[in-house]
Design a protein around this motif. Structure first.
Motif, short mmCIF file in Angstrom:
data_model
loop_
_atom_site.label_atom_id
_atom_site.label_comp_id
_atom_site.label_asym_id
_atom_site.label_seq_id
_atom_site.Cartn_x
_atom_site.Cartn_y
_atom_site.Cartn_z
N ARG A 12 9.75 -13.93 30.29
CA ARG A 12 8.36 -14.13 30.18
C ARG A 12 8.18 -13.85 28.43
N GLY A 13 8.48 -12.54 28.23
CA GLY A 13 8.29 -11.96 26.95
C GLY A 13 6.85 -11.91 26.66
N CYS A 14 6.06 -10.95 27.57
CA CYS A 14 4.57 -10.75 27.32
C CYS A 14 4.39 -9.84 25.85
N ALA A 15 3.46 -10.33 25.40
CA ALA A 15 2.96 -9.50 24.26
C ALA A 15 2.09 -8.52 24.63
N LEU A 16 2.69 -7.17 24.37
CA LEU A 16 2.01 -5.97 25.02
C LEU A 16 1.28 -5.26 23.71
N THR A 17 0.01 -4.74 24.32
CA THR A 17 -0.60 -3.57 23.31
C THR A 17 -0.53 -2.41 24.24
N VAL A 18 0.09 -1.66 23.34
CA VAL A 18 0.29 -0.15 23.79
C VAL A 18 -0.77 0.91 23.11
N GLN A 19 -1.77 1.47 23.89
CA GLN A 19 -2.71 2.44 23.12
C GLN A 19 -2.46 3.66 23.65
N GLU A 20 -2.54 4.78 22.83
CA GLU A 20 -2.52 6.28 23.47
C GLU A 20 -3.87 6.96 23.05
N ALA A 21 -4.60 7.60 23.90
CA ALA A 21 -5.90 8.29 23.60
C ALA A 21 -5.71 9.52 24.61
N ASP A 22 -5.89 10.48 23.87
CA ASP A 22 -5.79 12.00 24.55
C ASP A 22 -4.55 12.41 25.59
N GLY A 23 -3.64 11.74 25.22
CA GLY A 23 -2.41 11.73 26.21
C GLY A 23 -2.31 10.71 27.30
N ALA A 24 -3.13 9.96 27.38
CA ALA A 24 -3.08 8.88 28.32
C ALA A 24 -2.81 7.58 27.63
N ASN A 30 0.67 -7.31 29.85
CA ASN A 30 1.65 -7.42 30.59
C ASN A 30 1.28 -8.23 32.00
N ALA A 31 2.14 -8.86 32.47
CA ALA A 31 1.90 -9.67 33.63
C ALA A 31 2.27 -9.10 34.81
N CYS A 32 3.14 -8.02 34.71
CA CYS A 32 3.65 -7.20 35.98
C CYS A 32 3.90 -5.77 35.68
#
Length: 114
Positions: A12-24, A30-32
């Motif tokens: 499927r190749g989902c386009a992900l956005t990954v963010q980190e804020a205050d350790g979280a 993501n589809a799954c």
């Protein structure tokens, strides 16, 4: 911090956005659940399966090999440097463990050599 990734765990190749804020960590796109796990792991501890070749002593051929488990991305070139100086003796079966521990993973053959 925000990173854009393409998930490689399924076609499927989902386009992900990954963010980190205050350790979280938060993953969107993501589809799954596997995509969320992939995004976080890729940002915190990226790993790779290393593929290479080694010489076969008693044959005029090379043997394709790989790490049995992914290794830390920072160790990729260390695995390759190790394999560069190695030789193995035939016969060899696909899946045979050739070197027990290189950067935390066994090295296995990916083809038969008779």
């Amino acid at each position: 911090m925000s990173r854009q990734l393409t998930c490689i765990l399924c076609p499927r190749g989902c386009a992900l956005t990954v963010q980190e804020a205050d350790g979280a960590w938060q993953v969107t796109g993501n589809a799954c659940p596997r995509g969320a796990r992939y995004g976080i792991e890729e940002c915190t501890n990226p790993t790779r399966t290393v593929t290479s070749i080694v010489r076969v002593k008693n044959r005029d051929t090379m043997l394709s090999v790989k790490t049995a488990h992914p290794v830390a991305k920072k160790d990729t070139f260390e695995v390759i440097r190790f394999l560069r100086g190695q030789q193995v003796s035939a016969p060899i079966k696909v899946g045979q463990e050739l070197f027990p521990d290189v950067c935390g993973s066994p090295i296995v053959a990916t083809k038969d050599v008779e």
